[in-house]
Design a protein around this motif. Structure first.
Motif, PDB file in Angstrom:
ATOM      1  N   MET A 100     -12.361 100.921  62.844  1.00 10.89           N
ATOM      2  CA  MET A 100     -13.156 102.133  63.005  1.00 10.89           C
ATOM      3  C   MET A 100     -12.437 103.063  63.972  1.00 10.89           C
ATOM      4  O   MET A 100     -12.061 102.661  65.074  1.00 10.89           O
ATOM      5  CB  MET A 100     -14.549 101.788  63.526  1.00 10.89           C
ATOM      6  CG  MET A 100     -15.329 100.919  62.575  1.00 10.89           C
ATOM      7  SD  MET A 100     -16.935 100.305  63.171  1.00 10.89           S
ATOM      8  CE  MET A 100     -17.424 101.377  64.452  1.00 10.89           C
ATOM      9  N   VAL A 101     -12.270 104.303  63.541  1.00 14.91           N
ATOM     10  CA  VAL A 101     -11.613 105.318  64.356  1.00 14.91           C
ATOM     11  C   VAL A 101     -12.574 106.486  64.536  1.00 14.91           C
ATOM     12  O   VAL A 101     -13.097 107.015  63.557  1.00 14.91           O
ATOM     13  CB  VAL A 101     -10.309 105.805  63.683  1.00 14.91           C
ATOM     14  CG1 VAL A 101      -9.735 106.994  64.412  1.00 14.91           C
ATOM     15  CG2 VAL A 101      -9.298 104.681  63.605  1.00 14.91           C
ATOM     16  N   ASP A 102     -12.812 106.854  65.791  1.00 14.62           N
ATOM     17  CA  ASP A 102     -13.616 108.026  66.101  1.00 14.62           C
ATOM     18  C   ASP A 102     -12.652 109.121  66.540  1.00 14.62           C
ATOM     19  O   ASP A 102     -12.071 109.044  67.628  1.00 14.62           O
ATOM     20  CB  ASP A 102     -14.623 107.691  67.209  1.00 14.62           C
ATOM     21  CG  ASP A 102     -15.659 108.776  67.400  1.00 14.62           C
ATOM     22  OD1 ASP A 102     -15.333 109.970  67.220  1.00 14.62           O
ATOM     23  OD2 ASP A 102     -16.805 108.432  67.733  1.00 14.62           O
ATOM     24  N   LEU A 103     -12.459 110.096  65.682  1.00 13.39           N
ATOM     25  CA  LEU A 103     -11.448 111.125  65.922  1.00 13.39           C
ATOM     26  C   LEU A 103     -11.759 112.002  67.132  1.00 13.39           C
ATOM     27  O   LEU A 103     -10.870 112.703  67.625  1.00 13.39           O
ATOM     28  CB  LEU A 103     -11.274 111.998  64.681  1.00 13.39           C
ATOM     29  CG  LEU A 103     -10.716 111.272  63.456  1.00 13.39           C
ATOM     30  CD1 LEU A 103     -10.673 112.224  62.258  1.00 13.39           C
ATOM     31  CD2 LEU A 103      -9.338 110.704  63.729  1.00 13.39           C
ATOM     32  N   ARG A 104     -12.968 111.961  67.624  1.00  9.59           N
ATOM     33  CA  ARG A 104     -13.303 112.715  68.839  1.00  9.59           C
ATOM     34  C   ARG A 104     -12.588 112.120  70.048  1.00  9.59           C
ATOM     35  O   ARG A 104     -12.384 112.804  71.052  1.00  9.59           O
ATOM     36  CB  ARG A 104     -14.820 112.704  69.079  1.00  9.59           C
ATOM     37  CG  ARG A 104     -15.608 113.401  67.972  1.00  9.59           C
ATOM     38  CD  ARG A 104     -17.090 113.190  68.115  1.00  9.59           C
ATOM     39  NE  ARG A 104     -17.413 111.760  67.948  1.00  9.59           N
ATOM     40  CZ  ARG A 104     -18.641 111.272  68.038  1.00  9.59           C
ATOM     41  NH1 ARG A 104     -19.655 112.060  68.317  1.00  9.59           N
ATOM     42  NH2 ARG A 104     -18.858 109.969  67.858  1.00  9.59           N
ATOM     43  N   TYR A 105     -12.217 110.831  69.952  1.00  7.94           N
ATOM     44  CA  TYR A 105     -11.619 110.121  71.085  1.00  7.94           C
ATOM     45  C   TYR A 105     -10.265 109.490  70.774  1.00  7.94           C
ATOM     46  O   TYR A 105      -9.513 109.181  71.690  1.00  7.94           O
ATOM     47  CB  TYR A 105     -12.564 109.001  71.569  1.00  7.94           C
ATOM     48  CG  TYR A 105     -13.985 109.460  71.741  1.00  7.94           C
ATOM     49  CD1 TYR A 105     -14.330 110.350  72.755  1.00  7.94           C
ATOM     50  CD2 TYR A 105     -14.994 109.029  70.884  1.00  7.94           C
ATOM     51  CE1 TYR A 105     -15.637 110.788  72.916  1.00  7.94           C
ATOM     52  CE2 TYR A 105     -16.299 109.455  71.044  1.00  7.94           C
ATOM     53  CZ  TYR A 105     -16.618 110.336  72.057  1.00  7.94           C
ATOM     54  OH  TYR A 105     -17.907 110.768  72.207  1.00  7.94           O
ATOM     55  N   TYR A 106      -9.956 109.284  69.504  1.00  6.53           N
ATOM     56  CA  TYR A 106      -8.730 108.591  69.103  1.00  6.53           C
ATOM     57  C   TYR A 106      -7.553 109.557  69.202  1.00  6.53           C
ATOM     58  O   TYR A 106      -7.540 110.598  68.541  1.00  6.53           O
ATOM     59  CB  TYR A 106      -8.868 108.067  67.674  1.00  6.53           C
ATOM     60  CG  TYR A 106      -7.768 107.146  67.229  1.00  6.53           C
ATOM     61  CD1 TYR A 106      -7.701 105.839  67.696  1.00  6.53           C
ATOM     62  CD2 TYR A 106      -6.800 107.572  66.330  1.00  6.53           C
ATOM     63  CE1 TYR A 106      -6.702 104.982  67.282  1.00  6.53           C
ATOM     64  CE2 TYR A 106      -5.796 106.722  65.909  1.00  6.53           C
ATOM     65  CZ  TYR A 106      -5.749 105.428  66.393  1.00  6.53           C
ATOM     66  OH  TYR A 106      -4.749 104.583  65.974  1.00  6.53           O
ATOM     67  N   LEU A 107      -6.553 109.228  70.010  1.00  3.57           N
ATOM     68  CA  LEU A 107      -5.435 110.133  70.254  1.00  3.57           C
ATOM     69  C   LEU A 107      -4.160 109.736  69.526  1.00  3.57           C
ATOM     70  O   LEU A 107      -3.164 110.455  69.590  1.00  3.57           O
ATOM     71  CB  LEU A 107      -5.158 110.218  71.765  1.00  3.57           C
ATOM     72  CG  LEU A 107      -6.338 110.702  72.614  1.00  3.57           C
ATOM     73  CD1 LEU A 107      -5.983 110.685  74.094  1.00  3.57           C
ATOM     74  CD2 LEU A 107      -6.809 112.072  72.166  1.00  3.57           C
ATOM     75  N   ASN A 108      -4.181 108.596  68.842  1.00  4.63           N
ATOM     76  CA  ASN A 108      -2.990 108.133  68.139  1.00  4.63           C
ATOM     77  C   ASN A 108      -2.925 108.719  66.735  1.00  4.63           C
ATOM     78  O   ASN A 108      -3.860 109.350  66.248  1.00  4.63           O
ATOM     79  CB  ASN A 108      -2.979 106.603  68.086  1.00  4.63           C
ATOM     80  CG  ASN A 108      -2.886 105.992  69.465  1.00  4.63           C
ATOM     81  OD1 ASN A 108      -2.209 106.509  70.349  1.00  4.63           O
ATOM     82  ND2 ASN A 108      -3.599 104.905  69.673  1.00  4.63           N
ATOM     83  N   ASN A 109      -1.835 108.473  66.058  1.00  2.00           N
ATOM     84  CA  ASN A 109      -1.595 108.998  64.723  1.00  2.00           C
ATOM     85  C   ASN A 109      -2.309 108.130  63.683  1.00  2.00           C
ATOM     86  O   ASN A 109      -2.001 106.944  63.548  1.00  2.00           O
ATOM     87  CB  ASN A 109      -0.078 109.021  64.482  1.00  2.00           C
ATOM     88  CG  ASN A 109       0.295 109.641  63.174  1.00  2.00           C
ATOM     89  OD1 ASN A 109      -0.229 109.283  62.130  1.00  2.00           O
ATOM     90  ND2 ASN A 109       1.230 110.577  63.237  1.00  2.00           N
TER      91      ASN A 109
END
Length: 187
Positions: A146-155
């Motif tokens: 699960m990736v939350d794009l509001r907080y995920y800084l990786n590619n």
């Protein structure tokens, strides 16, 4: 049964279960119905907090559990936190009880079903709507990231290349989906 909380913008567990049944049907997956449902009163969600409608009665929040052997890894960019449950019951003692599902918002979480090596590997790009949905689908998958794009800084592209996912599911609440600027970074 309610599909949404009266005092919060999220699905209830029943609402998430209905969405899960639709997803499972599209995947030709048989859906269980023998959950151990635990209900906790006194839930006042974000809608209540913003509305100043202090006379509104609280909601009940439910966890729908079943026996599953999982390893949950939560990463907020520092050390990994590893546990064996998707429900964080200590949050049921707090004012905001919604983090009972997967411990709330994190940039990256991985759920590994230790009993299902042959299941799908799924990437869920999500906001908090996914938190009560994903525990339902965990039985049918070998791994859910699960990736939350509001907080995920990786590619995210590098993440998908490295993990060879079978499927990517984008799961947002409709208002967040319409307003999300972070989805534009997906290519």
């Amino acid at each position: 049964m309610q599909i949404y909380y009266k005092t919060d913008h999220h699905w209830t567990s029943y609402g998430a279960y209905l969405a899960y049944k639709k997803w499972a049907g599209s995947e030709n997956i048989e859906v269980r119905s023998d959950y151990d449902i635990e209900s906790t009163d006194g839930f006042f969600g974000t809608t209540y907090s913003k509305s100043a409608l202090w006379y509104e009665k609280s909601d009940s929040i439910e966890t729908w559990e079943y026996p599953i052997n999982v390893t949950v890894t939560i990463n907020d960019g520092f050390e990994d936190e590893v546990c064996d449950d998707m429900f964080f019951k200590e949050h049921l003692e707090e004012l905001d009880k919604y983090p009972v599902f997967l411990d709330g918002n994190h940039n990256f979480e991985r759920i590994v079903n230790n009993d299902n090596d042959d299941g799908k590997k799924v990437l869920v790009i999500k906001d908090s709507y996914a938190h009560c949905f994903v525990p339902f689908m965990a039985e049918n998958c070998s791994q859910i990231d699960m990736v939350d794009l509001r907080y995920y800084l990786n590619n995210v592209s590098a993440l998908t290349e490295h993990n060879s996912y079978d499927e990517v599911l984008i799961l947002y609440g409709i208002s967040n989906m319409c307003e999300a600027n972070d989805l534009a970074i997906l290519q």
